[in-house]
Design a protein around this motif. Structure first.
Motif, PDB file in Angstrom:
ATOM      1  N   GLU A  58       0.809  -1.212   0.000  1.00  0.00           N
ATOM      2  CA  GLU A  58       0.000   0.000   0.000  1.00  0.00           C
ATOM      3  C   GLU A  58       0.847   1.268   0.000  1.00  0.00           C
ATOM      4  N   ASP A  59       2.138   1.144   0.224  1.00  0.00           N
ATOM      5  CA  ASP A  59       3.030   2.296   0.244  1.00  0.00           C
ATOM      6  C   ASP A  59       3.541   2.543  -1.175  1.00  0.00           C
ATOM      7  N   ASP A  60       3.261   3.748  -1.755  1.00  0.00           N
ATOM      8  CA  ASP A  60       3.656   4.093  -3.121  1.00  0.00           C
ATOM      9  C   ASP A  60       5.017   4.769  -3.198  1.00  0.00           C
ATOM     10  N   THR A  61       5.759   4.787  -2.098  1.00  0.00           N
ATOM     11  CA  THR A  61       7.054   5.471  -2.105  1.00  0.00           C
ATOM     12  C   THR A  61       8.016   4.892  -3.149  1.00  0.00           C
ATOM     13  N   PRO A  62       8.117   3.559  -3.317  1.00  0.00           N
ATOM     14  CA  PRO A  62       9.026   3.058  -4.370  1.00  0.00           C
ATOM     15  C   PRO A  62       8.661   3.526  -5.769  1.00  0.00           C
ATOM     16  N   LEU A  63       7.357   3.790  -5.983  1.00  0.00           N
ATOM     17  CA  LEU A  63       6.950   4.255  -7.307  1.00  0.00           C
ATOM     18  C   LEU A  63       7.364   5.693  -7.567  1.00  0.00           C
ATOM     19  N   LEU A  64       7.636   6.448  -6.507  1.00  0.00           N
ATOM     20  CA  LEU A  64       8.041   7.842  -6.661  1.00  0.00           C
ATOM     21  C   LEU A  64       9.527   7.997  -6.950  1.00  0.00           C
ATOM     22  N   ILE A  65      10.285   6.952  -6.804  1.00  0.00           N
ATOM     23  CA  ILE A  65      11.729   7.012  -7.048  1.00  0.00           C
ATOM     24  C   ILE A  65      11.988   6.809  -8.537  1.00  0.00           C
ATOM     25  N   ASP A  66      12.736   7.720  -9.146  1.00  0.00           N
ATOM     26  CA  ASP A  66      13.032   7.646 -10.573  1.00  0.00           C
ATOM     27  C   ASP A  66      14.056   6.555 -10.841  1.00  0.00           C
ATOM     28  N   SER A  67      13.801   5.816 -11.905  1.00  0.00           N
ATOM     29  CA  SER A  67      14.775   4.831 -12.346  1.00  0.00           C
ATOM     30  C   SER A  67      15.888   5.525 -13.129  1.00  0.00           C
ATOM     31  N   THR A  68      16.910   4.767 -13.472  1.00  0.00           N
ATOM     32  CA  THR A  68      18.030   5.328 -14.229  1.00  0.00           C
ATOM     33  C   THR A  68      17.571   5.832 -15.596  1.00  0.00           C
ATOM     34  N   ARG A  69      16.678   5.097 -16.230  1.00  0.00           N
ATOM     35  CA  ARG A  69      16.181   5.512 -17.545  1.00  0.00           C
ATOM     36  C   ARG A  69      15.356   6.777 -17.450  1.00  0.00           C
ATOM     37  N   VAL A  70      14.525   6.871 -16.398  1.00  0.00           N
ATOM     38  CA  VAL A  70      13.719   8.076 -16.223  1.00  0.00           C
ATOM     39  C   VAL A  70      14.610   9.278 -15.956  1.00  0.00           C
ATOM     40  N   ARG A  71      15.637   9.093 -15.141  1.00  0.00           N
ATOM     41  CA  ARG A  71      16.538  10.211 -14.850  1.00  0.00           C
ATOM     42  C   ARG A  71      17.277  10.660 -16.106  1.00  0.00           C
ATOM     43  N   ARG A  72      17.701   9.719 -16.947  1.00  0.00           N
ATOM     44  CA  ARG A  72      18.365  10.108 -18.198  1.00  0.00           C
ATOM     45  C   ARG A  72      17.411  10.882 -19.098  1.00  0.00           C
ATOM     46  N   ARG A  73      16.153  10.391 -19.205  1.00  0.00           N
ATOM     47  CA  ARG A  73      15.187  11.080 -20.050  1.00  0.00           C
ATOM     48  C   ARG A  73      14.851  12.470 -19.504  1.00  0.00           C
ATOM     49  N   ARG A  74      14.724  12.564 -18.161  1.00  0.00           N
ATOM     50  CA  ARG A  74      14.437  13.868 -17.555  1.00  0.00           C
ATOM     51  C   ARG A  74      15.605  14.830 -17.751  1.00  0.00           C
ATOM     52  N   LYS A  75      16.815  14.325 -17.637  1.00  0.00           N
ATOM     53  CA  LYS A  75      17.991  15.169 -17.860  1.00  0.00           C
ATOM     54  C   LYS A  75      18.026  15.678 -19.291  1.00  0.00           C
ATOM     55  N   ALA A  76      17.721  14.790 -20.253  1.00  0.00           N
ATOM     56  CA  ALA A  76      17.716  15.212 -21.650  1.00  0.00           C
ATOM     57  C   ALA A  76      16.614  16.240 -21.905  1.00  0.00           C
TER      58      ALA A  76
END
Length: 317
Positions: A58-76
């Motif tokens: 029930e805790d959504d905290t792990p879903l709020l953590i960006d993966s490596t791919r998400v961080r690369r896409r966000r950086k770009a």
């Protein structure tokens, strides 16, 4: 031999020993003793683990953590957004224009120098006038085109530089000098190959010898015009984005000239929101396109939607 009769104490001690022996051999009763068997302990551990897993799922905290791919896409994406904003900055646009202008001027002057060098052979053939190779006349004929080209480049370079500073030099005397030098170069290149002058006329040879002077004429004419356009750029205005949609009035074929029925339009907008054709909090431009009305009317409908709807309209279809 007679066996002695056991006393009451011996009987009591025997019964107590028998009870202890039977108690050691019998399985432990978890209900009476409060103990747990291994199956009970295993099942209790599984139930406790299931409860912990249910709480953690029930805790959504792990879903709020960006993966490596998400961080690369966000950086770009952030880098692209910053580059886009930097490209709209007036200072950056001025630097880009200066860089492009320098590149164009360099390319134009190199092309002009090559074109004049191309015509050097034709001018030398004209100026030598049949002199033998390595004679004085033949050697001096090679200097005719270079000193004309240097003089022409002085005039063109001065006009180009002043045009980059926003002060184009359009003196008629300089223009006449340019035309004189270009005309002489063109005439000396073309004369030996004109019909009636050449022993055997060849159009391809004439065009080939005219190529250098024609390119030089094109560069001399086009360069001041291009640089004057660069000098007239307004970088601040070019970098100003449009902040809103264009203003439009109510179409007269759908709404009367004295103004539309705002209450009816607001009710219609609520029906469109209920049907999913408009978002719950639509902007004025979306309302304008949906109702096909003017921008002022769309803003009024937007403000009316922001207020609490009147009684009796909640269930209106």
């Amino acid at each position: 031999m007679a066996i002695p009769e056991p006393s009451p104490d011996d009987i009591s001690r025997g019964l107590a020993a028998l009870e202890r022996h039977l108690a050691d051999l019998a399985p432990t009763d978890p209900v009476r003793t409060g103990g747990e068997t291994r199956r009970v302990r295993q099942l209790r551990a599984e139930v406790a683990e299931a409860h912990l897993l249910a709480d953690l799922q029930e805790d959504d905290t792990p879903l709020l953590i960006d993966s490596t791919r998400v961080r690369r896409r966000r950086k770009a994406a952030q880098e692209a957004a910053r580059l886009h904003a930097l490209g709209r900055d007036p200072v950056m646009r001025a630097w880009q224009a200066t860089r492009m202008r320098r590149l164009l001027v360099t390319a134009a002057l190199v092309s002009l120098a090559l074109a004049l060098a191309w015509s050097t052979a034709g001018v030398q053939a004209f100026a030598a006038d049949g002199a033998g190779p390595w004679t004085a006349g033949w050697l001096f004929a090679w200097l005719v085109e270079p000193f004309m080209s240097v003089a022409l480049l002085v005039v063109v370079s001065a006009r180009a530089y002043l045009a980059t500073r926003g002060a184009p030099l359009s003196d008629r005397r300089l223009i006449r000098i340019e035309r004189l030098f270009l005309g002489l170069t063109l005439g000396m290149n073309a004369w030996p190959y004109l019909p009636g002058v050449a022993e055997v006329f060849s159009l391809s040879r004439l065009v080939l010898h005219l190529l250098g002077p024609v390119v030089a004429v094109a560069v001399v004419i086009a360069l001041p015009i291009i640089l004057a356009s660069f000098a007239g750029l307004d970088h601040a205005q070019a970098g100003t984005p449009r902040t809103g949609p264009s203003y439009r009035r109510n179409p007269l074929d759908r709404y009367p000239a004295d103004g539309p029925d705002l209450a009816a339009l607001t009710a219609r907008a609520r029906r469109l929101i209920a049907a999913g054709e408009l978002p719950p909090d639509p902007g004025a431009d979306k309302i304008r396109r949906a109702l096909r009305c003017g921008m002022d009317t769309a803003r009024a409908v937007r403000d009316a939607l922001a207020r609490r709807p009147p009684a009796g309209t909640q269930g209106e279809n």
